[in-house]
Design a protein around this motif. Structure first.
Motif, PDB file in Angstrom:
ATOM      1  N   ARG A 192       0.845  -1.200   0.000  1.00 51.04           N
ATOM      2  CA  ARG A 192       0.000   0.000   0.000  1.00 51.04           C
ATOM      3  C   ARG A 192       0.877   1.245   0.000  1.00 51.04           C
ATOM      4  NH1 ARG A 192      -2.748  -3.806   2.449  1.00 51.04           N
ATOM      5  NH2 ARG A 192      -5.029  -3.821   2.595  1.00 51.04           N
ATOM      6  N   ARG A 247     -10.393  10.228  -1.654  1.00 51.48           N
ATOM      7  CA  ARG A 247      -9.719   9.001  -1.213  1.00 51.48           C
ATOM      8  C   ARG A 247     -10.084   7.815  -2.094  1.00 51.48           C
ATOM      9  NH1 ARG A 247     -10.749   8.305   5.034  1.00 51.48           N
ATOM     10  NH2 ARG A 247      -9.461   6.450   4.712  1.00 51.48           N
ATOM     11  N   SER A 282      -3.644   3.222  -5.763  1.00 52.33           N
ATOM     12  CA  SER A 282      -2.679   2.503  -4.924  1.00 52.33           C
ATOM     13  C   SER A 282      -2.870   0.991  -5.098  1.00 52.33           C
ATOM     14  CB  SER A 282      -2.871   2.915  -3.456  1.00 52.33           C
ATOM     15  OG  SER A 282      -2.076   2.143  -2.592  1.00 52.33           O
ATOM     16  N   ARG A 314      -8.211  -4.600   9.499  1.00 54.07           N
ATOM     17  CA  ARG A 314      -6.760  -4.456   9.303  1.00 54.07           C
ATOM     18  C   ARG A 314      -6.252  -3.335  10.196  1.00 54.07           C
ATOM     19  NH1 ARG A 314      -3.119  -1.636   5.896  1.00 54.07           N
ATOM     20  NH2 ARG A 314      -1.175  -2.780   5.587  1.00 54.07           N
ATOM     21  N   ARG A 370      -0.108  -1.610  -6.581  1.00 58.10           N
ATOM     22  CA  ARG A 370       0.437  -2.723  -5.779  1.00 58.10           C
ATOM     23  C   ARG A 370       0.009  -4.078  -6.330  1.00 58.10           C
ATOM     24  NH1 ARG A 370      -3.495  -4.101  -1.484  1.00 58.10           N
ATOM     25  NH2 ARG A 370      -4.946  -2.387  -1.148  1.00 58.10           N
ATOM     26  N   TYR A 429      -7.179   5.429  -3.462  1.00 55.81           N
ATOM     27  CA  TYR A 429      -7.014   4.058  -2.975  1.00 55.81           C
ATOM     28  C   TYR A 429      -7.065   3.085  -4.162  1.00 55.81           C
ATOM     29  CZ  TYR A 429      -7.431   5.670   1.865  1.00 55.81           C
ATOM     30  OH  TYR A 429      -7.209   6.300   3.073  1.00 55.81           O
TER      31      TYR A 429
HETATM   32  C1  HEM Z   1      -6.107  13.044   0.822  1.00 56.55           C
HETATM   33  C2  HEM Z   1      -6.265  12.221   1.837  1.00 56.55           C
HETATM   34  C3  HEM Z   1      -5.714  10.815   1.895  1.00 56.55           C
HETATM   35  C4  HEM Z   1      -4.898  10.146   1.017  1.00 56.55           C
HETATM   36  C5  HEM Z   1      -4.312  10.672  -0.278  1.00 56.55           C
HETATM   37  C6  HEM Z   1      -4.704   8.810   1.551  1.00 56.55           C
HETATM   38  C7  HEM Z   1      -3.946   7.816   0.955  1.00 56.55           C
HETATM   39  C8  HEM Z   1      -3.937   6.483   1.324  1.00 56.55           C
HETATM   40  C9  HEM Z   1      -3.433   5.395   0.525  1.00 56.55           C
HETATM   41  C10 HEM Z   1      -2.760   5.535  -0.827  1.00 56.55           C
HETATM   42  C11 HEM Z   1      -3.664   4.245   1.204  1.00 56.55           C
HETATM   43  C12 HEM Z   1      -3.375   2.816   0.743  1.00 56.55           C
HETATM   44  C13 HEM Z   1      -4.618   2.301   0.002  1.00 56.55           C
HETATM   45  C14 HEM Z   1      -4.514   0.898  -0.529  1.00 56.55           C
HETATM   46  O1  HEM Z   1      -3.528   0.571  -1.232  1.00 56.55           O
HETATM   47  O2  HEM Z   1      -5.432   0.103  -0.283  1.00 56.55           O
HETATM   48  C15 HEM Z   1      -4.278   4.595   2.463  1.00 56.55           C
HETATM   49  C16 HEM Z   1      -4.652   3.720   3.452  1.00 56.55           C
HETATM   50  C17 HEM Z   1      -5.266   4.082   4.627  1.00 56.55           C
HETATM   51  N1  HEM Z   1      -5.705   5.340   4.981  1.00 56.55           N
HETATM   52 FE1  HEM Z   1      -5.556   7.000   3.872  1.00 56.55          FE
HETATM   53  N2  HEM Z   1      -5.384   8.689   2.744  1.00 56.55           N
HETATM   54  C18 HEM Z   1      -6.012   9.900   2.987  1.00 56.55           C
HETATM   55  C19 HEM Z   1      -6.802  10.212   4.067  1.00 56.55           C
HETATM   56  C20 HEM Z   1      -7.059   9.380   5.114  1.00 56.55           C
HETATM   57  C21 HEM Z   1      -7.876   9.727   6.246  1.00 56.55           C
HETATM   58  C22 HEM Z   1      -8.588  11.063   6.478  1.00 56.55           C
HETATM   59  C23 HEM Z   1      -7.883   8.634   7.066  1.00 56.55           C
HETATM   60  C24 HEM Z   1      -8.586   8.523   8.373  1.00 56.55           C
HETATM   61  C25 HEM Z   1      -9.752   8.037   8.547  1.00 56.55           C
HETATM   62  C26 HEM Z   1      -7.093   7.585   6.427  1.00 56.55           C
HETATM   63  C27 HEM Z   1      -6.879   6.304   6.928  1.00 56.55           C
HETATM   64  C28 HEM Z   1      -6.285   5.269   6.215  1.00 56.55           C
HETATM   65  C29 HEM Z   1      -6.203   3.911   6.707  1.00 56.55           C
HETATM   66  C30 HEM Z   1      -6.687   3.378   8.061  1.00 56.55           C
HETATM   67  C31 HEM Z   1      -5.571   3.168   5.700  1.00 56.55           C
HETATM   68  C32 HEM Z   1      -5.252   1.668   5.709  1.00 56.55           C
HETATM   69  C33 HEM Z   1      -6.398   0.914   5.034  1.00 56.55           C
HETATM   70  C34 HEM Z   1      -6.144  -0.580   5.036  1.00 56.55           C
HETATM   71  O3  HEM Z   1      -5.756  -1.114   6.078  1.00 56.55           O
HETATM   72  O4  HEM Z   1      -6.380  -1.224   3.977  1.00 56.55           O
HETATM   73  N3  HEM Z   1      -6.618   8.082   5.245  1.00 56.55           N
HETATM   74  N4  HEM Z   1      -4.454   5.974   2.508  1.00 56.55           N
END
Ligand code: HEM
Length: 320
Positions: free
Chosen positions: A38, A305, A312, A78, A316, A309
């Protein structure tokens, strides 16, 4: 006129796709490309879980996983560290994540992602991109993480709240002793189609527990993942799902601004994490995949998002 409108819409779509790509590129810039991982929250552990709704949210939403009291809903969880670097020691990534995918029988899959701070760094996709670009520039200049955060907070006033919260975080004793905030507003939709703004929070049954400096010396790099596996041998790890009811004056489009502390809450049910699971291919926790009865709000970061996602996941999954 219609042609111009179509051309404008196409240009806007191109612009969005470019911003998505450039944002993922910028995230990759922070610690390099780690093939198959990721592009954020790169290190993590998946577990099986069951969510048992309390039924108290039934009057607010048609979402099957939040309605029927006492019915066990299958879920996948996760836990993760927020860093883009999958080899970073658990102790060094400041924020932690809890992503949950609910699978109600015969109903829509619904994802809920949450982190250990209640607000985000940016109000719009553009400002998030600028912030990550600046973080890359500072890193290139060899500046340390704490000085970089101070510099970023000065240049991006909207990020100050989030940096303040991150600065106060202490290493957790366990993924099971963190409080997790879904940050964005969502809309609950009831049977009559009435929409109400809400936020979601996971409250740990074990309470919030952090480590002291003395504890830190002897910790293995993956202490949080080991801890989860160890604790699960003795029984489930539980979190209560709180639904925070917004009032008319509470912003739904700005994840940098918290809602007042005194908002009414509903205890929506309990998540019981039962055992460690391997990660299924293609697992992605798109926070806009909410299923019937819950809708994404007008928060532009929440909507952005989804394509990020997706990109991403695309990179991957194709081994990039
Ligand atoms: C512009 C805002 C954001 C961007 C660009 C971003 C980017 C990313 C990316 C690229 C991933 C990996 C996705 C994947 O490959 O499945 C990710 C995972 C994650 N993001 Fe964000 N994110 C943002 C905002 C947030 C916010 C606001 C939260 C809070 C709630 C958050 C929580 C998470 C979590 C918990 C994961 C892990 C998900 C998993 O376990 O599969 N993100 N994020």
């Amino acid at each position: 006129m219609a042609d111009r409108t179509r051309a404008e819409a196409a240009a806007a779509e191109d612009g969005d796709a470019q911003l998505t790509d450039r944002t993922v590129d910028a995230l990759e810039g922070l610690s390099g490309v780690h093939p198959g991982k990721r592009r954020a929250h790169a290190k993590g552990i998946c577990c099986r879980a069951v969510f048992t709704p309390s039924g108290l949210a039934a009057g607010f939403t048609t979402a099957p996983h939040l309605r029927e009291a006492g019915i066990g809903i299958e879920a996948l969880v996760r836990f993760s560290g927020s860093s883009t670097d999958p080899s970073l020691a658990d102790i060094l990534s400041p924020g932690k994540g809890l992503a949950v995918r609910f699978r109600p029988p015969g109903g829509d899959v619904s994802a809920l992602t949450a982190v250990t701070v209640p607000v985000f760094f940016a109000r719009t996709p553009e400002s998030f991109f600028d912030l990550i670009k600046e973080a890359n520039r500072l890193k290139g200049g060899g500046i340390g993480a704490i000085a970089a955060a101070a510099e970023l907070a000065t240049h991006f006033p909207e990020a100050r709240h989030a940096f303040m919260h991150v600065g106060k975080l202490r290493p957790p004793a366990s993924y099971a002793t963190c409080r997790y905030y879904a940050i964005h507003a969502f809309l609950l939709v009831d049977e009559a189609g009435v929409r109400r703004p809400v936020k979601f929070e996971w409250v740990p049954e074990l309470g919030v527990e952090t480590l002291s400096l003395a504890d830190l010396r002897s910790l293995p790099e993956d202490y949080l993942e080991r801890d989860v596996a160890e604790r699960l041998r003795n029984g489930p790890l539980r979190f209560r799902l709180d639904i925070v009811l917004g009032r008319e004056e509470d912003p739904t489009d700005d994840p940098t601004r918290p809602w007042p502390e005194d908002r009414e809450r509903i205890d929506a049910g309990v998540l019981s994490i039962t055992d460690v699971a391997g990660e299924a291919d293609g697992l992605a926790m798109d926070p806009t995949v909410t299923g019937a009865g819950i809708e994404p709000s007008d928060d532009p970061i929440l909507r952005f998002r989804s394509p990020v996602y997706g990109e991403s996941l695309r990179r991957r999954s194709s081994g990039e």
